[in-house]
Write an enzyme that holds these catalytic residues in place. Structure first.
Site, PDB file in Angstrom:
ATOM      1  N   LYS A  74      41.504  45.622  20.460  1.00 21.73           N
ATOM      2  CA  LYS A  74      41.390  44.230  20.010  1.00 21.73           C
ATOM      3  C   LYS A  74      42.297  43.264  20.779  1.00 21.73           C
ATOM      4  O   LYS A  74      41.956  42.087  20.924  1.00 21.73           O
ATOM      5  CB  LYS A  74      41.693  44.137  18.509  1.00 21.73           C
ATOM      6  CG  LYS A  74      40.584  44.698  17.643  1.00 21.73           C
ATOM      7  CD  LYS A  74      40.862  44.483  16.163  1.00 21.73           C
ATOM      8  CE  LYS A  74      39.675  44.926  15.328  1.00 21.73           C
ATOM      9  NZ  LYS A  74      39.831  44.648  13.907  1.00 21.73           N
ATOM     10  N   ASP A 110      36.565  38.811  11.774  1.00 20.62           N
ATOM     11  CA  ASP A 110      37.093  39.462  10.552  1.00 20.62           C
ATOM     12  C   ASP A 110      37.555  38.419   9.532  1.00 20.62           C
ATOM     13  O   ASP A 110      37.177  38.456   8.362  1.00 20.62           O
ATOM     14  CB  ASP A 110      38.275  40.378  10.883  1.00 20.62           C
ATOM     15  CG  ASP A 110      37.836  41.716  11.446  1.00 20.62           C
ATOM     16  OD1 ASP A 110      36.677  42.104  11.209  1.00 20.62           O
ATOM     17  OD2 ASP A 110      38.649  42.361  12.125  1.00 20.62           O
TER      18      ASP A 110
END
Ligand code: NDP
Length: 286
Positions: A74, A110
């Site tokens: 990420k 997210d």
């Protein structure tokens, strides 16, 4: 190979992760593609950290519309991209890459997924929010809540380094009212809390896993949300329901982040119920 992609080949998106493949995300995204007749495929690609640069180059060469990336990629994926969306830039983490005009732009869906889910119960603008945890999920949620105008965010975390870093980020980059509380003993939820979020991994695959919070401080006026989607009913949510709180499980977040990702890649905002059913089937919940 021809230079342009023939019509009969699907557009590709996918997931780059180092861990095992076969997560509910694949089922959920593919279900959305099928339901909306989108000529796309979502494929899992297991990519070792050492191969990430080549994998992103490969995705470019093969004309991918984008891809998700999960841990540990990420943060490290950012150096291989052409730009970042606002929240991804602030939090310094990307879970969704989108090809826009030939450029790979990193986004973070997210926190957006969580926000969308939370808004079905409460608008976080001006609200006092307590977030348990300071890892990737908590960070994404805190930044998105900050961008949505949260009034105050208290970060409660076991390790001081991560907890303090998140609170400092909220103050420095979003000029937010935020403080860090070390999670050493039993946490007392402040009486004026509007929203309590479990952003830790406590409860993942264990619906009976408890956490050190004083349940007598769980007032019915508090909205309690959990990032854990497997199982969706965690110990915290059970206790919160019993205390009379409105609750949100982690399935809403995973579905909503998937909706945003599909929208980014295809321009079509998919049907939530189709995706939720696919996730529930993948997790053998229905
Ligand atoms: P990280 O490893 O980055 O962070 C884990 C966090 O949990 C840290 O704050 C850590 O504290 C805390 N923690 C873990 N165990 C304990 C414990 N026993 N006591 C106190 N604190 C603890 O993970 P992520 O943030 O990436 O993911 C967290 C969870 O969110 C996962 O379970 C993941 O499945 C879920 N998730 C759900 C999503 C959804 O769509 N519903 C999306 C993304 C994630 P410390 O810093 O002290 O180690």
């Amino acid at each position: 190979m021809s230079e342009s992609t023939p019509d009969f080949l699907p557009s590709l998106v996918g997931s780059m992760s180092e861990g095992a493949a076969g997560n509910p995300t694949v089922e959920m995204i593919e279900a959305a593609f099928r339901h909306h007749g989108l000529h796309y495929r979502y494929i899992n690609m297991e990519v070792a950290s050492a191969d990430l640069a080549d994998a992103v180059k490969g995705a470019r060469a093969m004309g991918f519309k984008g891809f998700n990336c999960s841990l540990p990629h990420k943060v490290s994926v950012i150096q291989h991209l052409d730009g970042l969306g606002k929240s991804a830039e602030i939090m310094g983490a990307v879970n969704c890459v989108v090809q826009r005009d030939g450029k790979f732009i990193g986004e973070n869906t997210d926190g957006k997924g969580f926000l969308e889910s939370l808004k079905s119960l409460i608008d976080p603008a001006g609200k006092k929010i307590v977030i348990l945890g300071a890892g990737g999920a908590a960070r994404a949620i805190a930044v998105e809540l900050g961008l949505a105008g949260a009034g105050q965010i208290t970060v409660v975390n076991r390790s001081t380094e991560r907890g303090q870093a998140l609170s400092t980020l909220l103050v420095d980059k979003l000029q937010l009212d935020s403080n860090y509380v070390p999670w050493s003993g039993t946490f007392q939820i402040p009486a004026d809390t509007d929203v309590l979020v479990n952003g830790t991994s406590i409860g993942l695959y264990d619906g009976n896993a408890t956490m050190p919070i004083d349940l007598t401080t769980l007032k019915p006026s508090i909205v309690v949300a959990d990032v854990i989607f497997s199982p969706p009913e965690t110990w915290l949510l059970r206790e919160a329901k019993q205390a009379g709180c409105a609750t949100l499980d982690g399935l809403g977040m995973i579905v909503n982040q998937g909706i945003t990702s599909v929208d980014y890649w295809t321009g079509v905002r998919p049907e939530a119920s189709v995706m939720r059913t696919a996730v529930e089937n993948a997790l053998s919940l229905s």
